[in-house]
Scaffold this motif. Structure first.
Motif, PDB file in Angstrom:
ATOM      1  N   THR A   1       0.810  -1.208   0.000  1.00 21.30           N
ATOM      2  CA  THR A   1       0.000   0.000   0.000  1.00 21.30           C
ATOM      3  C   THR A   1       0.848   1.265   0.000  1.00 21.30           C
ATOM      4  N   LEU A   2       1.959   1.249   0.748  1.00 15.88           N
ATOM      5  CA  LEU A   2       2.773   2.457   0.905  1.00 15.88           C
ATOM      6  C   LEU A   2       3.706   2.722  -0.272  1.00 15.88           C
ATOM      7  N   ALA A   3       4.044   1.692  -1.041  1.00 17.80           N
ATOM      8  CA  ALA A   3       5.022   1.860  -2.114  1.00 17.80           C
ATOM      9  C   ALA A   3       4.637   2.957  -3.117  1.00 17.80           C
ATOM     10  N   PRO A   4       3.398   2.991  -3.634  1.00 16.62           N
ATOM     11  CA  PRO A   4       3.053   4.068  -4.579  1.00 16.62           C
ATOM     12  C   PRO A   4       3.133   5.453  -3.947  1.00 16.62           C
ATOM     13  N   ALA A   5       2.696   5.558  -2.676  1.00 12.09           N
ATOM     14  CA  ALA A   5       2.761   6.845  -1.988  1.00 12.09           C
ATOM     15  C   ALA A   5       4.207   7.278  -1.796  1.00 12.09           C
ATOM     16  N   PHE A   6       5.106   6.322  -1.569  1.00 11.92           N
ATOM     17  CA  PHE A   6       6.527   6.631  -1.384  1.00 11.92           C
ATOM     18  C   PHE A   6       7.098   7.255  -2.658  1.00 11.92           C
ATOM     19  N   VAL A   7       6.781   6.660  -3.798  1.00 12.08           N
ATOM     20  CA  VAL A   7       7.254   7.203  -5.083  1.00 12.08           C
ATOM     21  C   VAL A   7       6.696   8.598  -5.303  1.00 12.08           C
ATOM     22  N   PHE A   8       5.400   8.766  -5.034  1.00 11.28           N
ATOM     23  CA  PHE A   8       4.738  10.060  -5.252  1.00 11.28           C
ATOM     24  C   PHE A   8       5.339  11.149  -4.365  1.00 11.28           C
ATOM     25  N   VAL A   9       5.485  10.869  -3.077  1.00  8.45           N
ATOM     26  CA  VAL A   9       5.987  11.874  -2.128  1.00  8.45           C
ATOM     27  C   VAL A   9       7.430  12.258  -2.447  1.00  8.45           C
ATOM     28  N   CYS A  10       8.273  11.282  -2.760  1.00  2.84           N
ATOM     29  CA  CYS A  10       9.674  11.586  -3.079  1.00  2.84           C
ATOM     30  C   CYS A  10       9.773  12.468  -4.317  1.00  2.84           C
ATOM     31  N   ALA A  11       8.975  12.141  -5.340  1.00  5.04           N
ATOM     32  CA  ALA A  11       8.996  12.958  -6.558  1.00  5.04           C
ATOM     33  C   ALA A  11       8.506  14.374  -6.275  1.00  5.04           C
ATOM     34  N   PHE A  12       7.472  14.490  -5.457  1.00 13.05           N
ATOM     35  CA  PHE A  12       6.908  15.806  -5.131  1.00 13.05           C
ATOM     36  C   PHE A  12       7.901  16.647  -4.340  1.00 13.05           C
ATOM     37  N   LEU A  13       8.586  16.043  -3.386  1.00 10.14           N
ATOM     38  CA  LEU A  13       9.524  16.791  -2.543  1.00 10.14           C
ATOM     39  C   LEU A  13      10.757  17.254  -3.310  1.00 10.14           C
ATOM     40  N   THR A  14      11.147  16.522  -4.346  1.00 14.13           N
ATOM     41  CA  THR A  14      12.314  16.954  -5.117  1.00 14.13           C
ATOM     42  C   THR A  14      12.060  18.292  -5.805  1.00 14.13           C
ATOM     43  N   PHE A  15      10.808  18.560  -6.168  1.00 17.34           N
ATOM     44  CA  PHE A  15      10.514  19.818  -6.867  1.00 17.34           C
ATOM     45  C   PHE A  15      10.464  21.009  -5.919  1.00 17.34           C
ATOM     46  N   MET A  16      10.254  20.773  -4.643  1.00 14.03           N
ATOM     47  CA  MET A  16      10.012  21.849  -3.696  1.00 14.03           C
ATOM     48  C   MET A  16      11.209  22.771  -3.486  1.00 14.03           C
ATOM     49  N   VAL A  17      12.413  22.337  -3.852  1.00 14.76           N
ATOM     50  CA  VAL A  17      13.602  23.167  -3.614  1.00 14.76           C
ATOM     51  C   VAL A  17      14.008  23.969  -4.846  1.00 14.76           C
ATOM     52  N   MET A  18      13.243  23.881  -5.928  1.00 15.83           N
ATOM     53  CA  MET A  18      13.614  24.579  -7.152  1.00 15.83           C
ATOM     54  C   MET A  18      13.400  26.090  -6.998  1.00 15.83           C
ATOM     55  N   PRO A  19      14.399  26.920  -7.329  1.00 21.56           N
ATOM     56  CA  PRO A  19      14.209  28.378  -7.284  1.00 21.56           C
ATOM     57  C   PRO A  19      13.353  28.834  -8.457  1.00 21.56           C
ATOM     58  N   LEU A  20      12.220  29.423  -8.168  1.00 21.41           N
ATOM     59  CA  LEU A  20      11.272  29.823  -9.203  1.00 21.41           C
ATOM     60  C   LEU A  20      11.576  31.199  -9.770  1.00 21.41           C
ATOM     61  N   ALA A  21      12.299  32.011  -9.012  1.00 19.48           N
ATOM     62  CA  ALA A  21      12.662  33.361  -9.447  1.00 19.48           C
ATOM     63  C   ALA A  21      13.813  33.842  -8.573  1.00 19.48           C
ATOM     64  N   ASP A  22      14.344  35.002  -8.912  1.00 16.78           N
ATOM     65  CA  ASP A  22      15.426  35.583  -8.108  1.00 16.78           C
ATOM     66  C   ASP A  22      14.874  36.028  -6.753  1.00 16.78           C
ATOM     67  N   VAL A  23      15.760  36.415  -5.873  1.00 11.40           N
ATOM     68  CA  VAL A  23      15.361  36.840  -4.530  1.00 11.40           C
ATOM     69  C   VAL A  23      14.350  37.985  -4.638  1.00 11.40           C
ATOM     70  N   LEU A  24      13.226  37.838  -3.961  1.00  8.75           N
ATOM     71  CA  LEU A  24      12.155  38.839  -3.982  1.00  8.75           C
ATOM     72  C   LEU A  24      12.394  39.839  -2.857  1.00  8.75           C
ATOM     73  N   VAL A  25      12.421  41.137  -3.202  1.00  6.47           N
ATOM     74  CA  VAL A  25      12.658  42.197  -2.222  1.00  6.47           C
ATOM     75  C   VAL A  25      11.355  42.957  -1.996  1.00  6.47           C
ATOM     76  N   LEU A  26      10.835  42.875  -0.782  1.00  9.22           N
ATOM     77  CA  LEU A  26       9.610  43.578  -0.409  1.00  9.22           C
ATOM     78  C   LEU A  26       9.871  44.399   0.847  1.00  9.22           C
ATOM     79  N   ASP A  27       9.693  45.714   0.742  1.00  9.38           N
ATOM     80  CA  ASP A  27       9.902  46.623   1.886  1.00  9.38           C
ATOM     81  C   ASP A  27      11.291  46.437   2.483  1.00  9.38           C
ATOM     82  N   GLY A  28      12.272  46.195   1.625  1.00 12.18           N
ATOM     83  CA  GLY A  28      13.646  46.045   2.084  1.00 12.18           C
ATOM     84  C   GLY A  28      13.996  44.666   2.588  1.00 12.18           C
TER      85      GLY A  28
END
Length: 427
Positions: free
Chosen positions: A85-112
Motif C-alpha cells: 500500500t505504501l510503495a506508490p505513496a513513497f514514489v509520489f511523495v519523493c517525486a513531489f519533494l524533489t521539486f520543492m527546492v527549485m528556485p522559481l525566481a530571483d530573490v524577492l525584495v519587499l519593503d527592504g
C-alpha cells in the motif's frame, strides 16, 4: 534573508505545486499529442464536455476521474499489505519533494526584506534533490517485491540494476558543476548564470560544462524511468513490470509520480544548465531598471501571439462537421482568449501608466522569471516526450555498459580537467 512572510511562503508552495502536481494532466496531454504528431496521427480529440475538448486536455481529466472511481482491486495472494500500500505513496511523495527546492525566481525584495522564491528555502537544495530522487527507486523496489508476482519482481530487479548503473556517472557530472559554481545552493547556482561571458554569451551551465550537461541529461532519463531507459516497466517483456498488480489510485500514484519526477528532473536540468529563471541578456537588475519598457514590449507581443494561436486553433478544427457539438469550441474559445488578452492588456497598461513602485517592480520581475522558468521546464519536458517516442528501449545490460564504460570515464575526466582549469586560472 528577512523573516518568513506568510504570503510569500504560500505563493511559493502554490506555484511549486501547480508546476509539479498540477502539470501532470498537461504532461499526459503533451505525451499523447506529441506521440500522435511523431506517428503522423491524431492525438486525443474525441472526449469533450458540451463540445469543449480543450484540444484533447479534457481526455486527461477523464482519465483522472476514471482512476479515482475505479475499483481498487487488491490481489488475495499479497502478504505484505502495508508495504504494498505504501510503495506508490513513497514514489509520489519523493517525486513531489524533489521539486520543492527549485528556485522559481530571483530573490524577492519587499519593503527592504529579501525572500527566497523556493517552496523549501534551504541552502543544500542540490543535495536535497539527489537524496529524494535516489530514494524514489525504493518505492519501485518495494512495490515490485510486495506484489509477490514474478513480473513485478523482475521489474524491481531491473530498477535496482538501473540505479547501480547511472548514479555514479550522475554524481560525478554534478561534481564538475559544483567546482564551477562553488555552491550547492540552487538559488546561488541560478543567480550565477545571470552573468555574461565576454559580455555576450549567457553563462549557462550548458555553455560552461557541455559534457557534464550531456551526461547528466542522459542519466536523468534513467533516473525517471523514462524511455529509452524504462526497462523496469517493459510492457513487451514483463507486462507492466513493478506496477503489474496495482490498480485504481494506487496505480495512479505511480503514474502521476512518474510525471512529477519528470517535471522535477526537467526543473533541475533547467536550473543547473539552462539558466533557471534567468532571461537571456536580461538580468534581474536590467529588468528592474527597464520594467516599463519590458511590459510595453509584452503589450505589443501579446495580441500577436493571441492572433496566431486563434488562427492555429481554427486550422486544427477545420475538419470538424459544423453540426458536430465540438464545432462550438472554436467559437467559444476564440472569445475567451480575446477576452483574456484584453484584460491582460488593460492590466499591463495600468501598471505602466500608473507606476509600479519598488514592491510592484519586484513582484513584476518575479512574475516574469516564474513564467520564464515554467516555459523552460515544459520545453525540457517536451524533449523527454520526444525522446520516448523516437528511441527504442535499451536492455538493462546495455545501460550498464553505457554508464560504466562510457559515461563514468567521461565524467571522471571532466572532473579532473575542470579542477585543473579552475585552479590554473584562479577562478
Amino acid at each position: 534573508m528577512g523573516e518568513p512572510n506568510v504570503w510569500v511562503v504560500v505563493v511559493n508552495i502554490l506555484l511549486a505545486t501547480l508546476l509539479s502536481l498540477g502539470g501532470a494532466p498537461i504532461l499526459v496531454w503533451m505525451e499523447r499529442r506529441v506521440a500522435g504528431l511523431i506517428q503522423d496521427r491524431f492525438g486525443p480529440n474525441r472526449c469533450h464536455i458540451g463540445g469543449i475538448r480543450l484540444f484533447g486536455l479534457v481526455q486527461s481529466v477523464a482519465d483522472m476521474l476514471k482512476l479515482a472511481f475505479k475499483e481498487d482491486f487488491h490481489p488475495s495472494h499479497i502478504k505484505q499489505n502495508l508495504i504494498y500500500t505504501l510503495a506508490p505513496a513513497f514514489v509520489f511523495v519523493c517525486a513531489f519533494l524533489t521539486f520543492m527546492v527549485m528556485p522559481l525566481a530571483d530573490v524577492l525584495v519587499l519593503d527592504g526584506n529579501r525572500y527566497l522564491m523556493q517552496a523549501l528555502p534551504i541552502e543544500f537544495g542540490l543535495l536535497w534533490f539527489l537524496a529524494f530522487a535516489g530514494l524514489s527507486v525504493y518505492g519501485i523496489l518495494l512495490g515490485g517485491w510486495a506484489s509477490d508476482n514474478k513480473y513485478s519482481l523482475l521489474g524491481s530487479l531491473r530498477a535496482s540494476a538501473q540505479v547501480v548503473s547511472y548514479e555514479a556517472a550522475m554524481g560525478l557530472s554534478l561534481v564538475s558543476m559544483l567546482i564551477v559554481y562553488g555552491s550547492v545552493h540552487l538559488s546561488e547556482i541560478a543567480a550565477f548564470q545571470g552573468k555574461l561571458l565576454f559580455g555576450v554569451i549567457p553563462a549557462w551551465g550548458v555553455v560552461l560544462q557541455p559534457l557534464a550537461a550531456l551526461i547528466f541529461i542522459i542519466t536523468a532519463f534513467a533516473e525517471t524511468n523514462r524511455a529509452p531507459f524504462d526497462m523496469a516497466e517493459g510492457e513487451s517483456e514483463i507486462v507492466g513490470g513493478f506496477h503489474t498488480e496495482y490498480a485504481a489510485m494506487r496505480f495512479g500514484l505511480f503514474f502521476v509520480g512518474e510525471y512529477i519526477a519528470m517535471c522535477a528532473s526537467s526543473a533541475i536540468i533547467v536550473t543547473l544548465f539552462f539558466g533557471g529563471y534567468q532571461i537571456p541578456w536580461a538580468s534581474t537588475a536590467f529588468l528592474k531598471g527597464h520594467i516599463s519598457e519590458v511590459l510595453g514590449v509584452i503589450m505589443v507581443v501579446l495580441p500577436v501571439l493571441c492572433g496566431l494561436f486563434i488562427g492555429w486553433m481554427r486550422r486544427q478544427n477545420r475538419w470538424i462537421d459544423p453540426l458536430d457539438p465540438r464545432a462550438k469550441e472554436t467559437f467559444y474559445l476564440t472569445r475567451v482568449f480575446i477576452g483574456m488578452t484584453v484584460v491582460l492588456e488593460l492590466g499591463l497598461a495600468w501598471m505602466v501608466l500608473g507606476g509600479l513602485g519598488e514592491n510592484g517592480t519586484s513582484i513584476s520581475v518575479a512574475a516574469l522569471q516564474v513564467l520564464t522558468f515554467a516555459m523552460k521546464v515544459y520545453a525540457m519536458n517536451f524533449v523527454y516526450i520526444w525522446v520516448r517516442w523516437t528511441l527504442p528501449r535499451f536492455r538493462y545490460d546495455h545501460l550498464q555498459m553505457l554508464s560504466w564504460k562510457v559515461l563514468l570515464p567521461l565524467a571522471l575526466a571532466n572532473v579532473v580537467i575542470t579542477a585543473l582549469v579552475v585552479v590554473g586560472m584562479g577562478w
